[in-house]
Design an enzyme around this catalytic site. Structure first.
Site, PDB file in Angstrom:
ATOM      1  N   LYS A  92       6.133  -8.356  49.592  1.00 21.31           N
ATOM      2  CA  LYS A  92       5.181  -7.833  48.605  1.00 21.31           C
ATOM      3  C   LYS A  92       3.909  -8.671  48.665  1.00 21.31           C
ATOM      4  O   LYS A  92       3.973  -9.904  48.788  1.00 21.31           O
ATOM      5  CB  LYS A  92       5.819  -7.892  47.207  1.00 21.31           C
ATOM      6  N   SER A 111       6.183  -1.878  40.240  1.00 23.28           N
ATOM      7  CA  SER A 111       5.001  -2.174  41.030  1.00 23.28           C
ATOM      8  C   SER A 111       5.285  -2.459  42.498  1.00 23.28           C
ATOM      9  O   SER A 111       4.378  -2.365  43.321  1.00 23.28           O
ATOM     10  CB  SER A 111       4.279  -3.374  40.431  1.00 23.28           C
ATOM     11  N   SER A 150       9.990  -3.940  38.175  1.00 22.43           N
ATOM     12  CA  SER A 150       9.187  -3.670  39.374  1.00 22.43           C
ATOM     13  C   SER A 150       9.944  -3.731  40.686  1.00 22.43           C
ATOM     14  O   SER A 150       9.391  -3.365  41.725  1.00 22.43           O
ATOM     15  CB  SER A 150       7.998  -4.632  39.435  1.00 22.43           C
TER      16      SER A 150
END
Lengths: 493, 477
Positions: free
Chosen positions: A90, A165, A189
């Site tokens: 990420k 996210s 997330s």
């Protein structure tokens, strides 16, 4: 040109196989890391244009890492338990010398001078980092639509969001761009995009994985965790990033747990005597019927594997959303202050008469709407005269939630809920009203507030054919129990 | 200095003290003054995204030492974030302590015995240092600014006094005493000129017995001289306003050393809302009772204790706050005095000799304690006159010699026999009958003339006290 609408891979039936298979083959010299990487790059080349999972593909660095792994094997040196496994990161995890943007204009071009602890541990274990994945800006969002660099598409249906996210990481794994991935989970997330993309995602106990090098959103809630196709791969990845880190004061000072063994045990022996509680507040109102139907299937699988099942009320879960949307923005408002144009990242000095104006201009231009909304919300919640009513009150609710869950865990070993109230929704569905977007995290937020672990495991598809995940929750450091139970649910797929 | 028209000064001081740790408070960068700008920096003290603080154990220990030395309770504490935007603050928040500080509720005793209450002494991180390039030297009106982050993350303890101080001199004495205490604990080098000690003063005035007046906080006090000047200026400014029927506005004011005035920086209405909240990246500090006790027990004697010991060594003849005793403790020469007393020297005499003749720590280091004690004994036994004793002492320090008797012998110093002294005195009386008559008539100043003459006649060997005694006896005084 008509774009394909589906780019999903199924690892169990073909190449490149699970992450565990890859590592075993590479370590044994049956396959090379370079070949494994090439397979993943082939998929990236074919489909990344449609999916947009990555902010940056680390073509050259990944090639070098893979070659290093192969050279080690050739020299008779074990490259480590994650040998040759392509992993996506990420883009809020710091990577030395490699752009780390948090999908924000304000950090565009910033190259950290250091790598996050988890990134170092992955490299040390022989994993190959294939790229930095897209996210909602600064991890604020549930659809990856808040990325400054455009949304990621759900590999199962390109008209749908991948969740967020960590949508880029979830999509990268689902699309076969990487075998496993790391995300961060502040209010769901990891788990929510895992559910929406049909893969496994886990938020570990707060403090189990070092946050050093994770760009902070809400420090007391943020936790790094794994994405994988299988429960065992998630366990393998978590095992190799968990464990005490002196650079993170909130890191738990205990040896990393043995997790892969727990998965194999669960798969082989089932979960005899495991007490499973269905959380009443999160298994009825507000959840779509197909999601609830799959929850029932998961419960049946656990029961069949030896679990006893009951219902439990955790009343304070109703307060979680409100508490979360005070605590997380409050911490965010402080964590994001440093993006002021003085030291790194974007600087907008044009038209600024003094340093305060430069800071204001930079922040106005560099942050997106949702980030600004949360900074304002948090600033307000911490302001003199409002602190007690908002932030102070939310912290009290948090204590209440912790106590509520502690009570529930006296009766049950694990709790079960849907991960997301619905399957993946379409782009633009929830962007007009932020509150409808916030509601998508209603099942995942409680374990962040409690600091407890939770896992989302795929359990079939909904009426629309899109993946549905179920969530297992447990008390602090119950990762082994959760993974064992998740393996049972997975086995039925 | 008393204020005009019966006004009373009320001052509370906030002193920021940089701790003398090897490394910074939350990272392992060197805590070093004066290095090339931006050389002692890392992701943590630069507040780079993703970095996290780890508390320096030694900084906590130093803070506990300071608290113990100031008679505070050392309590479990937590860090807070103090949020405000400033270019030299890397995270745009300062990690500090708010309502749960490590040290609370102590006092500092001034040499004269007056106690100033200490409200708290809490830990925090220092900011970087900004140099504004332009005519004003301040942030507004600067063409550009340079920031050095070497100081960012240097550990600080902020010591907040209660508003117990009533004069500028007392404020100065407080800071001087606090500095001595900080140095004694080993927690700070106490260098005001390097910014290791920085003082803010909260100043107000009132008529005695009335409520506290509205206060102003004065910043930029870089020396004891600035401190007293600024307090006096500010007090008079406030008195003039009050006497003109105007109200004092609560505000932060900047001391300008050049023109000797304070000027407004920001008023209470413009005051920043720091939005304090508990720092989630750090865990609470909960020092064990054993650790607290160990730190307290390992503290050296504080200046006030040392002054008390010296006073006791003089049999109470000199007060702990008397000049000679304050000087000796300031210079760290009390060990010399107490050592000499332990070797049989007289305390009062030792204090006087050290305060007047030894004076500095450098001189004291050259003096053998047993030898010094032997010298005091010789003087007490009248084997040396005062003048001779001083000469021997000077030579002992110059040559680092340890045997005063040998020096006395080499110099031909010896005690004048009392019979010889009597003869000498009688000869002088005979030689100066007019002066002697004046002495008999009660003009004791003439005694000095006779002592001087006796010294001259004896080549300095006469004991002034003995001569004076004989004269008074002869004169029937």
């Amino acid at each position: 040109m008509s774009a394909p609408t589906r780019t999903v891979v199924t690892v169990s039936t073909g190449d490149p196989g699970t992450a565990a298979n890859i590592a075993a083959d590479v370590r044994a010299g049956r396959r090379t890391a370079v070949d494994v990487l090439a397979q993943h790059f082939a998929r990236i080349d074919a489909h990344e244009g449609d999916v947009h999972a990555f902010n940056l593909v680390l073509r050259q660095q990944a090639g070098e890492q893979a070659a290093t792994v192969d050279a080690a094997v050739a020299a008779g040196i074990d490259p480590g338990p994650l040998a040759g496994i392509p992993v996506a990161l990420k883009d809020n995890l710091c990577t030395r010398g490699i752009e780390t943007t948090c999908s924000s204009r304000i950090l565009e071009g910033w190259k950290p001078p250091y790598s996050a602890t988890v990134v170092q541990r992955l490299a040390a274990a022989g994993a190959v980092a294939v790229g930095k994945t897209n996210l909602d800006e600064f991890a604020m969002g549930s659809s990856t639509e808040n990325s400054a660099f455009g949304p990621t598409r759900n590999p199962h249906d390109h008209t749908k969001v991948p969740g967020g996210s960590s949508g880029g990481s979830a999509a990268a794994v689902a699309a076969g761009f990487a075998s496993i991935a790391l995300g961060s989970d502040t209010g769901g997330s990891i788990r929510q995009p895992a559910s929406l993309c049909g893969i496994v995602g886990m938020k570990p106990t707060y403090g189990l994985v070092s946050r050093y090098g994770l760009v902070a959103y809400a420090s007391s809630l943020d936790q790094i965790g794994p994405f994988a196709h299988t429960v065992e791969d998630a366990a393998l990845l978590l095992e190799n990033i968990a464990g005490h880190d002196p650079a993170d004061s909130t890191s738990i000072d205990a040896p990393p747990p043995s997790l892969v063994a727990a998965v194999r045990r669960g798969r082989a022996d089932g979960v005899p005597g495991l007490r499973v509680g269905i959380v009443e507040e999160l298994s009825g109102e507000g959840m779509s019927s197909d999601v609830l139907a799959r929850l029932d299937v998961a419960v049946d699988r656990l029961r069949t594997a030896g679990a006893t099942v009951g219902h439990v009320s955790v009343e304070s879960t109703k307060l979680c959303l409100s508490a979360y949307y005070l605590i997380a923005p409050a911490e965010a408002s402080s964590n994001l202050s440093r993006y002021d144009g003085v030291r790194y990242g974007l600087r907008v000095s044009q038209g600024a008469a003094n340093v305060e104006e430069m800071m204001a201009n930079t922040r106005a231009a560099g942050f997106g709407a949702e980030v600004k909304r949360r900074i304002m919300l948090g600033t307000y919640a911490l302001s003199a005269g409002y602190y007690d009513a908002y932030y102070g009150q939310a912290q009290k609710v948090r204590t209440l939630i912790i106590e509520d869950f502690r009570r529930a865990y006296q009766q049950f070993d694990v709790l079960i809920t849907p991960t997301s109230p619905t399957t993946a929704f379409s782009f633009g569905d929830k962007t007009a009203d932020p509150f409808t977007m916030y509601l998508t995290d209603v099942c995942t937020i409680p374990s962040n507030l409690a600091g407890d672990p939770a896992i989302s495991v795929p359990c079939g598809v909904g009426d629309d054919g899109m993946p549905i995940g179920v969530q297992l929750l447990g008390p602090a450091l119950s990762e082994a129990v959760l993974l064992g139970a998740a393996a049972v649910i997975e086995k039925g797929n | 200095m008393a204020l005009k028209n019966g006004w009373e000064l009320v001052v509370g001081l906030e002193v920021h003290c940089e701790l003398a740790t090897n490394t910074k408070i939350f990272c392992s960068c060197a805590n070093q003054f004066g290095d090339e700008p931006n050389t002692n920096i890392c992701p943590v003290c630069l507040g780079l995204p993703g970095s996290l603080p780890v508390l320096n154990h030694m900084a906590v220990e130093f803070a506990m030492r300071i608290g113990s030395a100031l008679h505070c309770r050392v309590e479990p504490s937590i860090f807070h974030r103090k949020n405000y935007f400033y270019p030299d603050m890397p995270k745009d928040y300062q990690v500090s302590q708010n309502d749960e500080p490590i040290n609370v509720d102590g006092y500092l005793e001034l040499p004269d015995g007056f106690r100033v209450g200490i409200e708290r002494a809490h830990m925090e991180e220092d900011t970087g240092k900004t140099q504004h390039m332009g005519s004003s030297g301040r942030i507004h009106g600067a063409n550009y600014s340079l920031v050095d982050y070497n100081r960012a993350g240097v550990p600080l303890v902020e010591i907040v006094s209660r508003p117990d101080i009533r004069t500028a001199e007392q404020a100065k004495a407080y800071v001087a005493e606090l500095r001595s205490i900080l140095v004694a604990t080993g927690a700070s080098n106490g260098k005001m000129e390097e910014g290791s000690l920085r003082v803010d003063a909260n100043v107000s005035v009132r008529q005695p017995g009335h409520e506290y007046g509205t206060r102003c906080e004065i910043k930029n006090l870089n020396s004891l001289r600035s401190l007293t000047r600024a307090i006096e200026y500010e007090a008079n400014r406030q008195i003039d306003l009050r006497e003109a029927g105007e109200r004092i506005v609560q505000e932060t004011r900047h001391w300008n050393e050049e023109d000797g005035r304070t000027s407004s920086m920001r008023s209470k209405e413009e005051a920043m809302d720091y939005r304090y909240f508990p720092e989630p990246d750090l865990v609470p500090i909960a020092p064990s009772a054993e650790w607290v006790a160990a730190v307290r027990d390992a503290l050296p004697l504080m200046p006030a204790d040392r002054r008390r010991l010296l006073s006791e060594a003089t049999g109470g003849e000199l007060a702990p706050g008397s000049d000679p005793i304050v000087t000796i403790v300031d210079q760290g020469l009390d060990a010399l005095v107490l050592g000499a007393v332990a070797h049989g020297g007289d305390g009062r005499r030792a204090v006087n000799r050290v305060a007047n003749e030894v004076v500095t720590a450098e001189q004291g280091a050259r003096l053998n304690i047993a030898g010094f004690a032997a010298l005091l004994v010789m003087e007490a036994q009248a084997k040396l006159t005062s003048t001779q004793a001083k000469a021997v002492l000077v030579e002992m320090m110059e040559t680092q010699a340890s045997d005063p008797a040998a020096i006395a012998t080499a110099r031909g110093f010896q005690a004048m026999d009392s019979g010889v002294a009597e003869t000498l005195v009688d000869e002088l009386i005979a030689a100066h009958p007019a002066e002697f008559e004046r002495l008999r008539a009660g003009d004791t100043k003439v005694a000095g003339f006779f002592v001087g003459a006796a010294m001259k006649a004896s080549g300095g060997k006469a004991d002034g006290k003995l001569v004076t005694g004989l004269l008074r006896q002869r004169a029937g005084l």
